[in-house]
Enzyme design. Sequence first.
Site, PDB file in Angstrom:
ATOM      1  N   SER A 139       7.878   4.126  -3.989  1.00 44.31           N
ATOM      2  CA  SER A 139       7.266   3.287  -2.974  1.00 44.31           C
ATOM      3  C   SER A 139       6.807   4.131  -1.785  1.00 44.31           C
ATOM      4  O   SER A 139       6.008   5.036  -1.946  1.00 44.31           O
ATOM      5  CB  SER A 139       8.229   2.178  -2.545  1.00 44.31           C
ATOM      6  OG  SER A 139       7.597   1.232  -1.722  1.00 44.31           O
ATOM      7  N   ASP A 147       0.771   0.666   0.797  1.00 43.47           N
ATOM      8  CA  ASP A 147       1.666   1.796   0.553  1.00 43.47           C
ATOM      9  C   ASP A 147       1.305   2.459  -0.784  1.00 43.47           C
ATOM     10  O   ASP A 147       0.458   1.957  -1.529  1.00 43.47           O
ATOM     11  CB  ASP A 147       3.129   1.358   0.636  1.00 43.47           C
ATOM     12  CG  ASP A 147       3.579   0.482  -0.507  1.00 43.47           C
ATOM     13  OD1 ASP A 147       2.711  -0.067  -1.212  1.00 43.47           O
ATOM     14  OD2 ASP A 147       4.797   0.319  -0.698  1.00 43.47           O
ATOM     15  N   ASP A 194       2.396   2.761  -3.847  1.00 43.00           N
ATOM     16  CA  ASP A 194       2.374   2.051  -5.136  1.00 43.00           C
ATOM     17  C   ASP A 194       1.763   0.658  -5.013  1.00 43.00           C
ATOM     18  O   ASP A 194       1.797  -0.127  -5.962  1.00 43.00           O
ATOM     19  CB  ASP A 194       3.760   1.991  -5.761  1.00 43.00           C
ATOM     20  CG  ASP A 194       4.729   1.103  -5.005  1.00 43.00           C
ATOM     21  OD1 ASP A 194       4.678   1.101  -3.758  1.00 43.00           O
ATOM     22  OD2 ASP A 194       5.547   0.416  -5.644  1.00 43.00           O
ATOM     23  N   ASP A 238       2.408  -2.175  -3.438  1.00 41.08           N
ATOM     24  CA  ASP A 238       3.095  -3.472  -3.441  1.00 41.08           C
ATOM     25  C   ASP A 238       3.313  -3.996  -2.026  1.00 41.08           C
ATOM     26  O   ASP A 238       3.732  -5.139  -1.857  1.00 41.08           O
ATOM     27  CB  ASP A 238       4.405  -3.426  -4.234  1.00 41.08           C
ATOM     28  CG  ASP A 238       5.443  -2.475  -3.658  1.00 41.08           C
ATOM     29  OD1 ASP A 238       5.131  -1.734  -2.700  1.00 41.08           O
ATOM     30  OD2 ASP A 238       6.573  -2.456  -4.184  1.00 41.08           O
TER      31      ASP A 238
END
Length: 578
Positions: A147, A306, A308, A310
């Site tokens: 993340s 961000d 990734d 999500d």
Amino acid sequence: MSNWEAVYEKWNTYENLDPSLKKQLGDMQEDETALEDAFYQELTFGTGGMRGVLGPGTNRMNIYTVRRAVNGLANHLLANRVNVRDRGVAVAYDCRYMSKEFAVETAKVLGSYGIRAHVFKSLRPTPLLSFTVRHLGAAAGVMITASHNPPEYNGFKVYNEDGGQITPQEADEIIEAIRRTEDELTVPYLEVDKLEEDELVNWIGEEVDHAYLDRLKQVSKLEDDEQERKKEMGIVFTPLHGTAHDLVLEGLGQLNFTNVDVVKEQAVPDPEFSTVKSPNPEEHQAFTLAMEQGKEKQAAILLGTDPDADRLGVAVKNEAGEYEVLTGNQLGSLLLDYILTHTDEHVLKTARMVKTVVTTELGRSIADSYGAKTIDTLTGFKYIGEKIHQFDSSGETFIFGFEESYGYLISSFARDKDAVQAAVMACEMAYYWDKQGKTLLDALDVIYEKHGYYLEGMSSLTLKGKEGSEMIASIMESVRTKPFKEIGGFAVQQTEDYLAGERTIAGDGGQEPITLPRENMLKFILDEEAWVCLRPSGTEPKIKYYYGVCGSSKEDSRRKMETIKQALDEAVNQMMHK
């Protein structure tokens, strides 16, 4: 010889140890503290997977700890799911160091069990992995990501056959299967050429992207003719060196947003995240370049995702002409209000909004005003995904889910927080308000005037390593043993201990059960609609404390929150130094 030294010796003398890890071990040879931290425990596989610093050792992310985790996952799936080998496991990865390598290692271990892996040819967002599991009917999914953690981290995140993060029960079963893996260094695997020869790997191109985008367009609340109309509202977007670039641009293009500029310096994936201190849209510094470009382009809205993809952050201009970053609670409340405003009244009868216990109570007030029901979950989007799965058979309608940490889900074709959905919907919502001559900050004021001036905050302490973990445990135990009676002059009305599963009412109110899974978290309900919550992070070496208030004005709310924050800071500081 201590336990960690024995494990270190096993690794150090293993003839076939990966050469790069062997070299790193050699470099660490004289640093006993570093060696102990790398080997004193096995990297924790939590309720969603594992995340840690890259490097050699059982307490680090490397090909051997990944193989061990996959070995446990494979055994769990074969014992608990049907047609696992044919359905396979979907695997995606982000831009971090070793992400693609770990994705391939996942396929290699799965292949040794005859389980097919559906692996993307290039990096993809986390929400697309969630969608892919459902789209392909896979038995599970694996996302290689850390993340928004610093560059030295990576992670291994597991999704169930529903496309949601694994539930606590599933996590416990996988952890038990992982524990039965005796030696992480000798986990069986097949080489890639053998996987391809035996058709045990399916390299995924853009076909799944197109299916996702088809579903994404259906999320829009705009009428068909309005969707087709060219929209010149200025948008600046930064993927913060991550995975969201293509899908966000294509999603906006589907709704004919034609004036979209990308922050070029942050458009290219970069495992060092070299232009930001932290690739986290929750951190306002992540918007520095976007704000500069926004002023040049006179953009109405700035988007930041961000690595990734999500989590989404949004900034809009205030009265002074400066860009102001909305909090996760503010953006979530705006999205909820916009969605409910455009939801058929017949749907509202079964509509369910899902939020976490540390997310703003403004969401509940908004949902109530439209006749939609609010459901609270523990912190973590996996619990929201679990609720959505229950709605599939209960007749309830998922309408929106969000958490304060910039996570939102609008449509359940994905079952995890989805910054691509949220980015496109945020622009649609800004366009809707812009046509009425209002910014999103103006729209937020309308909501505050109607529901009250809710304000929330979060503080955290980073405490790394073994000593840090012990200090976090000590703080939680101290508060649990001697709960607060008041915080900053606000009397405690209720104490909620989620580890004990009990709610204690002040005075002679007694106790009642909390009907949520057990978790190491404490929440204090205070006078005047204020609250405080303490919780160790499940993914980072941090203890977090959250607080929320509702005042008669913005100034009143800010004053109340500052009072509570200061009292909490002092209390935690005393516990650390007692």
